[in-house]
Design a protein around this motif. Structure first.
Motif, PDB file in Angstrom:
ATOM      1  N   LEU A  63      -3.346  -8.976  -9.030  1.00 21.43           N
ATOM      2  CA  LEU A  63      -2.367  -8.334  -8.152  1.00 21.43           C
ATOM      3  C   LEU A  63      -2.921  -8.100  -6.758  1.00 21.43           C
ATOM      4  O   LEU A  63      -2.212  -8.277  -5.770  1.00 21.43           O
ATOM      5  N   ARG A  64      -4.177  -7.722  -6.654  1.00 21.19           N
ATOM      6  CA  ARG A  64      -4.732  -7.439  -5.327  1.00 21.19           C
ATOM      7  C   ARG A  64      -4.970  -8.716  -4.522  1.00 21.19           C
ATOM      8  O   ARG A  64      -4.784  -8.720  -3.313  1.00 21.19           O
ATOM      9  N   LEU A  65      -5.376  -9.766  -5.186  1.00 21.25           N
ATOM     10  CA  LEU A  65      -5.653 -11.002  -4.450  1.00 21.25           C
ATOM     11  C   LEU A  65      -4.417 -11.866  -4.255  1.00 21.25           C
ATOM     12  O   LEU A  65      -4.323 -12.594  -3.264  1.00 21.25           O
ATOM     13  N   HIS A  66      -3.459 -11.794  -5.208  1.00 20.47           N
ATOM     14  CA  HIS A  66      -2.354 -12.757  -5.184  1.00 20.47           C
ATOM     15  C   HIS A  66      -0.968 -12.135  -5.321  1.00 20.47           C
ATOM     16  O   HIS A  66       0.026 -12.841  -5.198  1.00 20.47           O
ATOM     17  N   GLY A  67      -0.904 -10.853  -5.618  1.00 20.61           N
ATOM     18  CA  GLY A  67       0.380 -10.172  -5.675  1.00 20.61           C
ATOM     19  C   GLY A  67       1.234 -10.474  -6.884  1.00 20.61           C
ATOM     20  O   GLY A  67       2.378 -10.047  -6.976  1.00 20.61           O
ATOM     21  N   ALA A  68       0.689 -11.192  -7.858  1.00 22.83           N
ATOM     22  CA  ALA A  68       1.440 -11.558  -9.059  1.00 22.83           C
ATOM     23  C   ALA A  68       0.463 -12.047 -10.116  1.00 22.83           C
ATOM     24  O   ALA A  68      -0.737 -12.214  -9.843  1.00 22.83           O
ATOM     25  N   ARG A  69       1.000 -12.274 -11.325  1.00 25.31           N
ATOM     26  CA  ARG A  69       0.140 -12.741 -12.421  1.00 25.31           C
ATOM     27  C   ARG A  69       0.738 -13.975 -13.100  1.00 25.31           C
ATOM     28  O   ARG A  69       0.384 -14.291 -14.228  1.00 25.31           O
ATOM     29  N   ASP A  70       1.608 -14.684 -12.426  1.00 28.76           N
ATOM     30  CA  ASP A  70       2.263 -15.834 -13.029  1.00 28.76           C
ATOM     31  C   ASP A  70       1.474 -17.119 -12.776  1.00 28.76           C
ATOM     32  O   ASP A  70       0.371 -17.090 -12.218  1.00 28.76           O
ATOM     33  N   GLY A  71       2.057 -18.241 -13.175  1.00 29.81           N
ATOM     34  CA  GLY A  71       1.357 -19.513 -13.023  1.00 29.81           C
ATOM     35  C   GLY A  71       1.074 -19.870 -11.584  1.00 29.81           C
ATOM     36  O   GLY A  71       0.016 -20.433 -11.266  1.00 29.81           O
ATOM     37  N   ALA A  72       1.995 -19.538 -10.685  1.00 31.98           N
ATOM     38  CA  ALA A  72       1.771 -19.836  -9.269  1.00 31.98           C
ATOM     39  C   ALA A  72       0.611 -19.012  -8.722  1.00 31.98           C
ATOM     40  O   ALA A  72      -0.198 -19.516  -7.928  1.00 31.98           O
ATOM     41  N   ALA A  73       0.510 -17.749  -9.138  1.00 33.08           N
ATOM     42  CA  ALA A  73      -0.600 -16.908  -8.694  1.00 33.08           C
ATOM     43  C   ALA A  73      -1.919 -17.418  -9.256  1.00 33.08           C
ATOM     44  O   ALA A  73      -2.952 -17.413  -8.564  1.00 33.08           O
ATOM     45  N   TYR A  74      -1.895 -17.855 -10.509  1.00 27.97           N
ATOM     46  CA  TYR A  74      -3.117 -18.405 -11.105  1.00 27.97           C
ATOM     47  C   TYR A  74      -3.558 -19.659 -10.361  1.00 27.97           C
ATOM     48  O   TYR A  74      -4.749 -19.861 -10.118  1.00 27.97           O
ATOM     49  N   THR A  75      -2.596 -20.483  -9.968  1.00 28.72           N
ATOM     50  CA  THR A  75      -2.917 -21.664  -9.163  1.00 28.72           C
ATOM     51  C   THR A  75      -3.589 -21.250  -7.857  1.00 28.72           C
ATOM     52  O   THR A  75      -4.601 -21.841  -7.447  1.00 28.72           O
TER      53      THR A  75
END
Length: 217
Positions: A149-161
């Protein structure tokens, strides 16, 4: 918060004081040698134990209950094993296509049924990222909820990418700064055999999860 060599060195030195992660990792490696094959039930059960040792709290089935995690992971492995990068792929060498595939792989894995109480619980994003790291420790970084959440604002596949793209960029910059390859850098940092994927995760844990760093802009 992008790490340079001095920051990474300090992080891996400090993280080396935590005995639990290394002990549980050694147990998993021994149980799945020479490499994890989730077509084997013994390997799936070893992975379940390791995930719980790493704080995932995935409920073990009681006698007579369906083995939800075991069955879900077996099905996921059958769908995705051929799509995973080779074991010797370093994070810095991931291609854009491989990163995109890993995002899809992660999204499917996070939704895999993992436990059943009153309802079926999915594996979730933290456990999925840790499982992918266990399967490809040279190649991908794990994360926890705070890092995601802090680095990418989400935990979905797009955030993992995005997490893999960020880690790849950091790894390439660290290797350029060091002027040596990854195995040599691990030895120079006093962590022979450890991947940059793992060492950068240790840095993220200390800076973001433990110390609560601000979001990367």
């Amino acid at each position: 918060m992008k790490p340079n060599l001095a920051a990474l060195r300090a992080a891996v030195l400090e993280f080396g004081g935590y005995a639990g992660p290394d002990r549980s990792w050694t147990e998993l490696a021994l149980a799945t040698a020479p490499a994890a094959d989730l077509a084997l039930q013994a390997h799936r059960r070893a992975l379940h134990r390791w995930l719980n040792a790493w704080g995932c709290r995935i409920r073990y089935p009681r006698e007579g209950e369906p083995e939800v995690f075991d069955q879900g992971v077996a099905g996921w492995w059958e769908r995705w094993r051929a799509e995973l990068p080779a074991h010797d792929t370093w994070m810095a060498d991931l291609t854009d296509e491989q990163v995109e595939v890993m995002g899809e792989c992660f999204a499917d894995l996070a939704s895999v049924p993992a436990a059943q109480t009153r309802s079926v619980r999915g594996l979730g994003s933290t456990a999925a990222s840790k499982m992918l790291f266990a399967l490809r420790p040279n190649t991908v970084m794990p994360w926890d909820e705070m890092i995601a959440l802090r680095l990418h604002g989400a935990r979905d596949g797009a955030a993992y990418t995005r997490h893999l793209v960020l880690g790849r960029a950091w790894a390439r910059d660290l290797l350029a700064e060091a002027g040596i390859d990854e195995p040599a850098l691990a030895r120079e940092l006093g962590r022979p055999g450890r991947s940059l994927a793992k060492m950068i995760d240790e840095y993220c844990y200390l800076v973001v999860t433990r110390d609560g760093a601000v979001t990367v802009g």
